[in-house]
Design an enzyme around this catalytic site. Structure first.
Site, short mmCIF file in Angstrom:
data_model
loop_
_atom_site.label_atom_id
_atom_site.label_comp_id
_atom_site.label_asym_id
_atom_site.label_seq_id
_atom_site.Cartn_x
_atom_site.Cartn_y
_atom_site.Cartn_z
N GLY A 85 0.86 -1.02 0.21
CA GLY A 85 0.10 0.09 -0.05
C GLY A 85 0.93 1.41 -0.10
O GLY A 85 0.45 2.30 -0.30
N ARG B 101 6.08 -12.95 1.05
CA ARG B 101 5.51 -12.90 2.56
C ARG B 101 4.56 -14.35 2.54
O ARG B 101 4.15 -14.72 1.28
CB ARG B 101 4.63 -11.83 2.76
CG ARG B 101 5.29 -10.68 2.66
CD ARG B 101 4.38 -9.29 2.45
NE ARG B 101 5.27 -8.17 2.25
CZ ARG B 101 5.64 -7.12 3.10
NH1 ARG B 101 5.09 -7.48 4.39
NH2 ARG B 101 6.14 -6.05 2.72
N ASP C 299 0.65 -11.41 6.89
CA ASP C 299 1.05 -10.31 5.59
C ASP C 299 2.57 -9.84 6.05
O ASP C 299 3.19 -9.15 5.30
CB ASP C 299 0.23 -9.59 5.04
CG ASP C 299 -0.44 -8.41 6.22
OD1 ASP C 299 -0.90 -9.05 7.10
OD2 ASP C 299 0.11 -7.09 6.20
#
Length: 488
Positions: free
Chosen positions: A88, A178, A247
């Protein structure tokens, strides 16, 4: 800086990322650089003066071969399925060949991406300094971690709880893949993409798994062992991650995503370093179990890899993966006990060592003894026993434990001077306590970055007694009011 830039991750296909330029910082300036990380990359000493380095690592321009992209992943956050997430506020610039193998470079805070959700895609100076310093501090402690090359800053305002200023951290790792990347393609039913991702990771980051009877089972076993080792590393230095969501778990077993983290001051196994963690899911003493929980989530995401072409049923695949995870139940306590023996200066193994360690930690918790200082002073137990004893109000309880410790050392013929030197190479004098980071942040907010640079240098030699005694001292009273949260 004359490196050839490539992006092997982009070869996976458009399902895996969105390619887009960074939103750079206006009128950027240098905040800090890590000479150790630059050396890792093979950069020359004057790399900041070459070309347009300031603008490159502020997101304002690129070099030939750079291909900025944000990757998509999903994950469990605080134990709840959160669905699609992704980079993000991070953009992978690409990777370069270095003296230490291929390394990916990533800008954190370089603007909005399709995965920003309600965020602004920015990082603030405060959190950037914390991530930069802790990445390099963990590396110096010998703990697997992503690295941080530099921070650039700008007067650009960013709103958090208050108005702060923007910054960009350049992060470095062999891979930023991840657990959540695997979860994304499993939960969205993109099983062909999931297989491409797993095969890609094995090819580039776990080639030894290719020769196994089942490469995917071998991969899970490798990740399980690496995660167990990492959790033991964290416990041994009193480190708390704060947001151990799936995550935020690296498939390489690296410490990744330094947000609300903390190093233990007064020892409390139930300490919660993240003010946003209302239920204490990621408290210090729970990190080992959370690591196991997260591995279960990864194993579930890997089910489609086993229940496919080889004829293995879904149930059989699940049993195979769960059996692989059982390794963690012995690997984590074994790795942790190995580190605790080293912290106590023990060279041999005895059956009652676990009780000796457990009782020592109970003593420390009851006294709220400072984690780093108490272990460090234990190194001089033979020559300055009162320096340790003074941390405990219950002197009788301490004396009883000290007698057992003395007998244990005698049983293996421990040499006091040699043991003290060895323990001081195991128990750091300096860790990145919140108040040390806060001092650097407050100075930087006034335009003085010298404390960040000075503290970085201290943290890169954590086992040496620092020139400034306060760096290794008990935290000041004002530090008790410091809090870190997910906005950190």
């Amino acid at each position: 800086m004359n490196a050839v830039w490539i992006n092997r991750y982009a070869s996976l296909g458009p399902e895996f990322f969105t390619e887009l330029p960074a939103t750079g910082l206006p009128s950027p300036h240098w905040v800090a650089q890590s000479p150790a990380c630059a050396e890792l990359l093979g950069f020359p000493a004057d790399w900041t003066e070459q070309g347009d380095a300031l603008n490159i690592f502020s997101g304002n321009t690129t070099l030939p071969g750079m291909r900025p992209l944000a990757t998509v992943y999903s994950g469990h956050q605080f134990g709840v399925w959160a669905g699609q997430l992704g980079d993000g506020r991070a953009l992978m610039l690409g990777e370069i060949e270095t003296p230490n193998g291929p390394m990916e470079l990533q800008l954190k805070g370089a603007g909005l991406t399709p995965y920003s959700r309600m965020g602004d895609g920015r990082a603030v100076l405060r959190s950037s300094i914390r991530e930069f310093l802790c990445s390099e501090a963990m590396a110096a402690l010998g703990i697997p971690t992503t690295r941080a090359l530099c921070i650039t800053g700008s007067a650009l305002p960013v709103r958090r709880e208050t108005i702060e200023t923007a910054a960009v951290v350049t992060r470095v790792a062999p891979s930023f893949i991840r657990f959540g990347h695997f979860e994304h393609f499993a939960h969205t039913g993109q099983h062909a993409a999931l297989k491409r991702l797993a095969d890609f990771f094995i090819e580039h980051h776990a080639p030894e798994c290719r020769e196994a009877e089942n490469p995917y089972v071998a991969l899970l076993d490798k990740v399980t062992r690496q995660t167990a080792s990492l959790m033991a590393d964290w416990h041994a230095v009193g480190f708390m991650h704060g947001v151990m969501n799936t995550d935020n778990m690296s498939l390489l077993g690296l410490t990744i995503d330094y947000g609300p983290f903390g190093f233990m001051d007064a020892f409390d196994p139930g300490h919660i370093c993240n003010h946003s963690d209302d239920r204490g899911r990621y408290a210090y003493g729970r990190q080992g179990n959370v690591g196991f929980w997260n591995l279960h989530a990864l194993a579930q995401a890997m089910l489609p890899l086993l229940s496919g072409d080889d004829g293995m049923s879904h149930d059989e695949a699940g049993e195979r993966l769960l059996a692989t995870l059982e390794t963690y139940k012995t690997a984590f306590p074994t790795e942790l006990m190995r580190r605790m023996r080293a912290k106590l200066g023990l060279l041999t193994e005895r059956a009652d060592d676990q009780a000796l360690v457990d009782d020592w930690l109970k003593l420390m918790a009851a006294a709220r003894a400072d984690f780093t200082i108490t272990f460090r002073r234990l190194a001089d137990f033979a020559t300055a026993p009162d320096a340790v004893r003074d941390h405990f109000l219950d002197r009788t309880a301490f004396d009883a434990w000290a007698q057992r410790y003395t007998e244990r050392l005698a049983a293996e013929g421990s040499d006091a001077a040699e043991r003290a030197a060895r323990m001081k190479r195991t128990n750091p004098a300096v860790v990145l306590r919140n108040h040390l980071a806060e001092n650097a942040i407050r100075a930087a907010s006034e335009g003085d970055f010298s404390e960040t640079t000075r503290l970085l240098k201290v943290l890169q030699s954590p086992y040496d007694e620092p020139a400034v005694a306060a760096d290794a001292a008990l935290p000041p009273e004002w530090a008790q009011g410091l809090e870190v949260s997910c906005s950190s």
